[in-house]
Design a protein around this motif. Structure first.
Motif, PDB file in Angstrom:
ATOM      1  N   ALA A 119     -17.466  -3.402  -6.594  1.00  8.27           N
ATOM      2  CA  ALA A 119     -16.433  -2.490  -7.084  1.00  8.27           C
ATOM      3  C   ALA A 119     -15.153  -2.538  -6.252  1.00  8.27           C
ATOM      4  N   TRP A 120     -15.214  -3.158  -5.103  1.00  4.92           N
ATOM      5  CA  TRP A 120     -14.068  -3.176  -4.188  1.00  4.92           C
ATOM      6  C   TRP A 120     -12.891  -3.949  -4.773  1.00  4.92           C
ATOM      7  N   ASP A 121     -11.714  -3.308  -4.791  1.00  2.00           N
ATOM      8  CA  ASP A 121     -10.493  -3.924  -5.304  1.00  2.00           C
ATOM      9  C   ASP A 121      -9.363  -3.633  -4.313  1.00  2.00           C
ATOM     10  N   PRO A 122      -9.110  -4.556  -3.378  1.00  2.00           N
ATOM     11  CA  PRO A 122      -8.110  -4.285  -2.338  1.00  2.00           C
ATOM     12  C   PRO A 122      -6.698  -4.111  -2.868  1.00  2.00           C
ATOM     13  N   ALA A 123      -6.427  -4.593  -4.072  1.00  2.32           N
ATOM     14  CA  ALA A 123      -5.086  -4.401  -4.638  1.00  2.32           C
ATOM     15  C   ALA A 123      -4.826  -2.937  -4.974  1.00  2.32           C
ATOM     16  N   ARG A 124      -5.897  -2.196  -5.327  1.00  2.00           N
ATOM     17  CA  ARG A 124      -5.742  -0.784  -5.680  1.00  2.00           C
ATOM     18  C   ARG A 124      -6.201   0.159  -4.582  1.00  2.00           C
ATOM     19  N   MET A 125      -7.056  -0.315  -3.700  1.00  2.00           N
ATOM     20  CA  MET A 125      -7.765   0.562  -2.773  1.00  2.00           C
ATOM     21  C   MET A 125      -7.437   0.250  -1.322  1.00  2.00           C
ATOM     22  N   ASP A 126      -7.341   1.302  -0.528  1.00  2.00           N
ATOM     23  CA  ASP A 126      -7.339   1.156   0.925  1.00  2.00           C
ATOM     24  C   ASP A 126      -8.729   1.443   1.489  1.00  2.00           C
ATOM     25  N   ALA A 127      -9.533   2.194   0.738  1.00  2.00           N
ATOM     26  CA  ALA A 127     -10.912   2.471   1.137  1.00  2.00           C
ATOM     27  C   ALA A 127     -11.716   2.819  -0.103  1.00  2.00           C
ATOM     28  N   LEU A 128     -12.984   2.434  -0.078  1.00  2.00           N
ATOM     29  CA  LEU A 128     -13.923   2.749  -1.165  1.00  2.00           C
ATOM     30  C   LEU A 128     -15.181   3.310  -0.517  1.00  2.00           C
ATOM     31  N   LEU A 129     -15.545   4.541  -0.874  1.00  2.00           N
ATOM     32  CA  LEU A 129     -16.646   5.240  -0.229  1.00  2.00           C
ATOM     33  C   LEU A 129     -17.823   5.414  -1.175  1.00  2.00           C
ATOM     34  N   ALA A 167     -21.534   9.483   1.792  1.00  3.98           N
ATOM     35  CA  ALA A 167     -22.893   9.070   2.133  1.00  3.98           C
ATOM     36  C   ALA A 167     -22.964   8.183   3.367  1.00  3.98           C
ATOM     37  N   GLY A 168     -21.839   8.012   4.054  1.00  3.48           N
ATOM     38  CA  GLY A 168     -21.863   7.256   5.299  1.00  3.48           C
ATOM     39  C   GLY A 168     -21.717   5.761   5.146  1.00  3.48           C
ATOM     40  N   VAL A 169     -21.237   5.299   4.001  1.00  2.00           N
ATOM     41  CA  VAL A 169     -21.033   3.868   3.756  1.00  2.00           C
ATOM     42  C   VAL A 169     -19.702   3.695   3.032  1.00  2.00           C
ATOM     43  N   GLY A 170     -18.893   2.755   3.482  1.00  3.26           N
ATOM     44  CA  GLY A 170     -17.617   2.527   2.812  1.00  3.26           C
ATOM     45  C   GLY A 170     -17.058   1.157   3.153  1.00  3.26           C
ATOM     46  N   ILE A 171     -16.041   0.758   2.417  1.00  5.25           N
ATOM     47  CA  ILE A 171     -15.305  -0.474   2.693  1.00  5.25           C
ATOM     48  C   ILE A 171     -13.892  -0.075   3.120  1.00  5.25           C
ATOM     49  N   LEU A 172     -13.436  -0.646   4.224  1.00  6.97           N
ATOM     50  CA  LEU A 172     -12.146  -0.291   4.808  1.00  6.97           C
ATOM     51  C   LEU A 172     -11.330  -1.549   5.074  1.00  6.97           C
TER      52      LEU A 172
END
Length: 229
Positions: A119-129, A167-172
């Motif tokens: 689901a990670w999309d760096p063009a739209r997101m700075d973080a995904l939790l 939940a303690g997990v994310g992409i940064l």
């Protein structure tokens, strides 16, 4: 990156002698549960930070198989979640997954870490939790976030409640740590900056989050894990 440097104060007296990441749930240290989730999603390398009873964690990591681990040493200072990640940035890439070592959950069919990566999309997101429901086992707080139809997150209003919990997990992104304190700070600073830019997103966990914050929560988590095997 797996965050394993905390003091685990709410888990005392167990954590006076054993670091929380090595507390066993269902016969397996919580740190091994976390690393297993990463391996399941195809992640081959991890950075693990250490501070409290660091020697025990390092000795345990020497026996770990399946994920190649590099230690980020924080014996000199407790840096909290944000400061710990910032110190480890030279060991990480421009985008990386961060995970609390005590994040524990059940899964249905698909890896939740894998779902987060997809689901990670760096063009739209700075973080995904990764988000859990507020009524998750062992959690008694007011919740953290509201989630809109586009997947964007907003903070719980002061004095109110929110349906979702981090939940303690994310992409940064490493770039999100520019102009942050040099010492201890929380990842909430990074999250709030992403909210201000409309670039903090969330994904609901497919399964059940198990919040193991105190010794009394261990048995309930073990029973739930055993019931889902």
């Amino acid at each position: 990156m797996v965050l394993a440097a905390g003091l685990g104060q709410r888990m005392r007296p167990i954590t006076d002698r054993c670091p929380k990441p090595l507390v066993r749930i269902g016969g397996r240290p919580m740190l091994d549960h976390a690393l297993g989730r990463l391996e399941q999603a195809g992640i081959a390398r991890a950075v693990v930070n250490v501070h409290h009873l660091a020697g025990q964690i390092e000795a345990h990591l020497g026996q770990v198989r399946g994920v190649a681990v590099t230690v980020s040493d924080e014996r000199d200072a407790l840096l909290e979640t944000g400061g710990g990640v910032k110190r480890a940035l030279p060991l990480l890439g421009p985008e990386f997954l961060v995970m609390n070592s005590d994040s524990l959950w059940t899964e249905r069919q698909e890896s939740n870490v894998g779902r987060l990566l997809a689901a990670w999309d760096p063009a739209r997101m700075d973080a995904l939790l990764l988000l859990a429901d507020r009524d998750s086992l062992g959690y008694d707080g007011a919740g953290d976030f509201d989630l809109d139809a586009t997947g964007r997150l907003a903070r719980r209003r002061p004095g109110g409640v929110a349906p979702h919990v981090y939940a303690g997990v994310g992409i940064l992104k490493a770039s999100s740590f520019q102009d942050t304190p040099d010492g201890a700070f929380s990842l909430n600073l990074v999250f709030d900056r992403a909210i201000a830019a409309d670039r903090l997103y969330g994904l609901r966990l497919d399964g059940e989050w198990l919040h193991v914050g105190t010794p009394d929560a261990i048995r309930a988590a073990e029973e739930r894990l055993a019931a889902t095997r």
